[in-house]
Design an enzyme around this catalytic site. Structure first.
Site, PDB file in Angstrom:
ATOM      1  N   HIS A 127      10.411   1.580   0.618  1.00 40.44           N
ATOM      2  CA  HIS A 127       9.259   0.343   0.042  1.00 40.44           C
ATOM      3  C   HIS A 127      10.226  -0.552   1.068  1.00 40.44           C
ATOM      4  CE1 HIS A 127       9.435  -3.312  -2.155  1.00 40.44           C
ATOM      5  NE2 HIS A 127       8.808  -3.227  -2.767  1.00 40.44           N
ATOM      6  N   GLY A 153       5.815  -4.628  -9.230  1.00 45.06           N
ATOM      7  CA  GLY A 153       7.672  -5.216  -9.278  1.00 45.06           C
ATOM      8  C   GLY A 153       7.494  -6.827 -10.236  1.00 45.06           C
ATOM      9  N   GLY A 171       6.306 -10.305  -4.197  1.00 46.77           N
ATOM     10  CA  GLY A 171       7.243 -11.505  -4.894  1.00 46.77           C
ATOM     11  C   GLY A 171       6.946 -12.941  -4.375  1.00 46.77           C
ATOM     12  N   ASN A 183       8.087  -0.943 -10.480  1.00 42.53           N
ATOM     13  CA  ASN A 183       9.352  -1.017 -10.273  1.00 42.53           C
ATOM     14  C   ASN A 183       9.709  -2.455 -10.144  1.00 42.53           C
ATOM     15  OD1 ASN A 183      11.088  -0.894  -8.376  1.00 42.53           O
ATOM     16  ND2 ASN A 183      10.086  -1.530  -6.164  1.00 42.53           N
ATOM     17  N   TRP A 184      11.130  -1.613 -11.714  1.00 47.17           N
ATOM     18  CA  TRP A 184      11.814  -2.703 -11.597  1.00 47.17           C
ATOM     19  C   TRP A 184      12.952  -3.503 -10.978  1.00 47.17           C
ATOM     20  CZ3 TRP A 184      14.025  -0.488 -17.101  1.00 47.17           C
ATOM     21  CH2 TRP A 184      12.857  -0.138 -18.297  1.00 47.17           C
ATOM     22  N   SER A 239       2.526  -8.682  -5.759  1.00 48.51           N
ATOM     23  CA  SER A 239       2.151 -10.147  -6.969  1.00 48.51           C
ATOM     24  C   SER A 239       0.618  -9.624  -7.736  1.00 48.51           C
ATOM     25  CB  SER A 239       1.572 -10.734  -5.658  1.00 48.51           C
ATOM     26  OG  SER A 239       2.583 -11.525  -5.327  1.00 48.51           O
TER      27      SER A 239
END
Ligand code: 13P
Length: 252
Positions: free
Chosen positions: A97, A236, A175, A9-10, A215
């Site tokens: 999301h 991510g 993240g 998922n960019w 993460s």
């Protein structure tokens, strides 16, 4: 039996030329790797879909949008619909999301509509769910997950369900560098599979792919993916470098 999947998922990263380069690198690495034991998908911004589709072999690297509209067409300035996504050649869409739920106020009802339109357009859905730290500390993990999944997905038929992939993404692990331990993740994945079994039966539950996100990186992926109910990851930050992403793809 269910598929293992590693999906990137960019998010809102890379320009189109940068994204094309990254997609090429992933495509080439997948083509050259031997014995990959999972399906590989990349989730890219809307602007990138058409260009990225041209540089990947869609049979080896799936392509996902990161969202779609809750209408198919019309006067909804700035929105991109599921049929538009499908017309680029993309075969997946990520829905629900926590960043969409949190920053853009997407509700369970809205997501239910998006899921229906995505499936109608022929897209497979990677449906995200997950609790905040506050909710975890209040002992509400199961209530939150159950509500998110049942309110947006449990109206689907068994046939439609075969195009649903679940992604469990604890918000506190996204993240932050703070991964859920493999035991914490497995506990929730097993709970989700149990919910699916109650609704659709054990066979359907056993065939459902449930991804972990938050993460996830090459160093922790092997331990996470070794758990019986963790069937891959939604990645991510580590999906923005082909080598890191491939380190996760090859973790099975
Ligand atoms: P990170 O891998 O950057 O924590 O993001 C996870 C995620 O939100 C994937 O959808």
């Amino acid at each position: 039996m269910r598929k293992n999947i590693v999906a990137g998922n960019w998010k809102m990263n890379t320009t189109v030329p940068e994204g094309v380069e990254l997609a090429k690198a992933v495509n080439e690495a997948v083509a050259n790797a031997n014995g990959i034991k999972c399906d590989v998908v990349i989730g890219v911004p809307f602007t990138h879909l058409t260009a990225v589709k041209q540089v990947i072999d869609i049979n080896k690297v799936g392509l996902a949008a990161e969202n779609c509209a809750d209408h198919n067409s019309g006067a909804y300035t700035g929105e991109v619909s599921a049929p538009m996504v499908a017309s680029t050649g993309a075969n997946y869409v990520i829905l629900g999301h926590s960043e969409r739920r949190g920053y853009y106020n997407e509700t369970a009802q809205m997501l239910k509509t998006k899921v229906d339109l995505a499936l109608e357009a022929g897209l497979k859905v990677i449906f995200c769910c997950g609790e905040s730290l506050e909710e975890r500390e209040a002992g509400k993990v199961e209530d939150i997950i159950k509500a998110e999944i049942s309110e947006s997905l449990f109206h689907l038929t068994t046939e439609q369900w075969s195009n649903i992939v679940i992604a469990y993404e604890p918000i506190w692990a996204i993240g932050t560098g703070k991964t859920a331990t493999s035991d914490q993740a497995e506990e929730v994945h097993a709970f989700i599979r149990g919910l699916v079994a109650q609704q659709y039966g054990q066979q359907v539950a056993d065939d459902t792919t449930i991804l972990y996100g938050g993460s996830c990186k090459p160093s922790n992926a092997p331990e996470l993916f070794a758990k019986p109910d963790i069937d891959g990851g939604l990645i991510g930050g580590a999906s923005l470098k082909a080598a890191d992403f491939m380190g996760i793809v090859t973790a099975f």
